[in-house]
Design an enzyme around this catalytic site. Sequence first.
Site, PDB file in Angstrom:
ATOM      1  CB  SER A  29      -0.948  -0.073   1.198  1.00 60.86           C
ATOM      2  OG  SER A  29      -1.993   0.857   1.070  1.00 60.86           O
ATOM      3  CG  HIS A  60      -5.521  -2.766   1.214  1.00 65.03           C
ATOM      4  ND1 HIS A  60      -4.867  -2.554   0.014  1.00 65.03           N
ATOM      5  CD2 HIS A  60      -4.966  -1.873   2.092  1.00 65.03           C
ATOM      6  CE1 HIS A  60      -3.970  -1.568   0.163  1.00 65.03           C
ATOM      7  NE2 HIS A  60      -4.016  -1.153   1.409  1.00 65.03           N
ATOM      8  CG  ASP A 110      -7.205  -3.335  -2.080  1.00 64.07           C
ATOM      9  OD1 ASP A 110      -7.811  -2.426  -1.478  1.00 64.07           O
ATOM     10  OD2 ASP A 110      -5.978  -3.510  -2.016  1.00 64.07           O
TER      11      ASP A 110
END
Lengths: 282, 282
Positions: free
Chosen positions: B151, B260, B227
């Site tokens: 991320s 995620h 995600d």
Amino acid sequence: MSLEILSTQKSFGGWHKRVRHHSQALACDMVFAVYLPPQAEQPGARLPVLYWLSGLTCTDENFMQKAGAQRVAAELGLIIVAPDTSPRGAEVPGDPDGAWDFGHGAGFYLNATQAPWSRHYRMHDYVVEELPALIEANLPASDRRGISGHSMGGHGALVCALRNPGRYRSVSAFAPITNPMQCPWGEKAFSRYLGDERTQWREWDACALIAQAAERLPLLVDQGEADGFLAEQLKPEALQAAATAAGHPLTLRLQPGYDHSYYFIASFIEDHLRHHARALAG
Amino acid sequence: MSLEILSTQKSFGGWHKRVRHHSQALACDMVFAVYLPPQAEQPGARLPVLYWLSGLTCTDENFMQKAGAQRVAAELGLIIVAPDTSPRGAEVPGDPDGAWDFGHGAGFYLNATQAPWSRHYRMHDYVVEELPALIEANLPASDRRGISGHSMGGHGALVCALRNPGRYRSVSAFAPITNPMQCPWGEKAFSRYLGDERTQWREWDACALIAQAAERLPLLVDQGEADGFLAEQLKPEALQAAATAAGHPLTLRLQPGYDHSYYFIASFIEDHLRHHARALAG
């Protein structure tokens, strides 16, 4: 019996789910986690189930996040169910002093007999009866069951298996509290949940139960030698002595340098999952 | 330069350590985690190092506890270093509104140019220069370096590699913020850390940097299709377009059903570690 799916996350081709339901045994709402391997999506699948009992202060989340078990479970086609470690909720009394080793997060996988604990603290019946009935009715799960756990949950796994011959095909433990009658954590919990009559405590102590076990299911136990709780709380030598005296098959592995954490569990979880899968096959 | 060992835990035959030190780049004390595989104990060992950059809100602990990387690192003889995600401490200003996507836990792996951030928020120099110097001087580590992250940390890994040709032999990312100039997280952070002049932002945006990269290190990127941040914040299609336009080698894998979380990372970390180990060998 209604199940509320709180979350669903893909993991190693299978699914990790958190599920809320009302427990009759515990008279409160409970959350458990389940890992469904990819094989669970095959039509008519009925997979074996490993029940994992966590230690003091844990919830359903610790094992699923930290043990790294899903990779091997996905290979082996093993469902893993991780319940919480005690009844929960505002209606459930906790430790009067707010301590972490009794009450919430510290149910010790027994059925309490003393007020005010006896209304909710019945984790043995929840783990052994209610939860498997729920799993086997609602998920692609068979009645081939194994049980394992860590610390207080290692005690729970040993006691659930020893008290219930025929109910599990495999059992193992990481750093279990082997002899709770003779350690501070166990003495505190048992004197409150079960009262002062120590003869009652023997029904919840692996070292006492092993002497009269009706079934000699082989035990696999890993214990870190650098575990800070080893000498005072865990006492693997007591389990070794009890197993030897009873002729109970025990593989006790002392692991040099390992502590009490999930870094220890993660290092050896694959061995345990393969131990269970062998016994649960077919 | 003094290193304070906060904890040491055995893991897959090696050691997980948390280390505190004073960072000159960041003008504060920092904690990082390092995994030393068993091979690090061999006399004269100089092992390759993978730097892992975590995402928003994380510390040095998330990856080490949840990714399940140690098993494979122990097999491959790979050191893993996981820094914190921002400067820390009472002297370090955080988000004025107490938000989680700026300030503490959200350093974005850049060198801030605007007051009051520019005094401490220099995570690029910390990650690229100061921390490797510390690692290579004090641990059995070589200067063979790989970099990866998740991320915000995936953004960091791509940008650190693209800005510093020759410094890394391998790079990969999980669900990276690929185009921070064009997403809400990046616009908030860049406008504060770097000011309103958007031409300055291009130096910290993987999609902009890839056009003029002096080195074409192959990128491995995994992105979960379930995600929740995919469309608004992460934009893998922007990275794909930039790589195609520049002729930059990119393996972008869209993983159906994955979100995620670290359940996603754990499912594919082995592929990434093997990608790095191949490039870092010898």
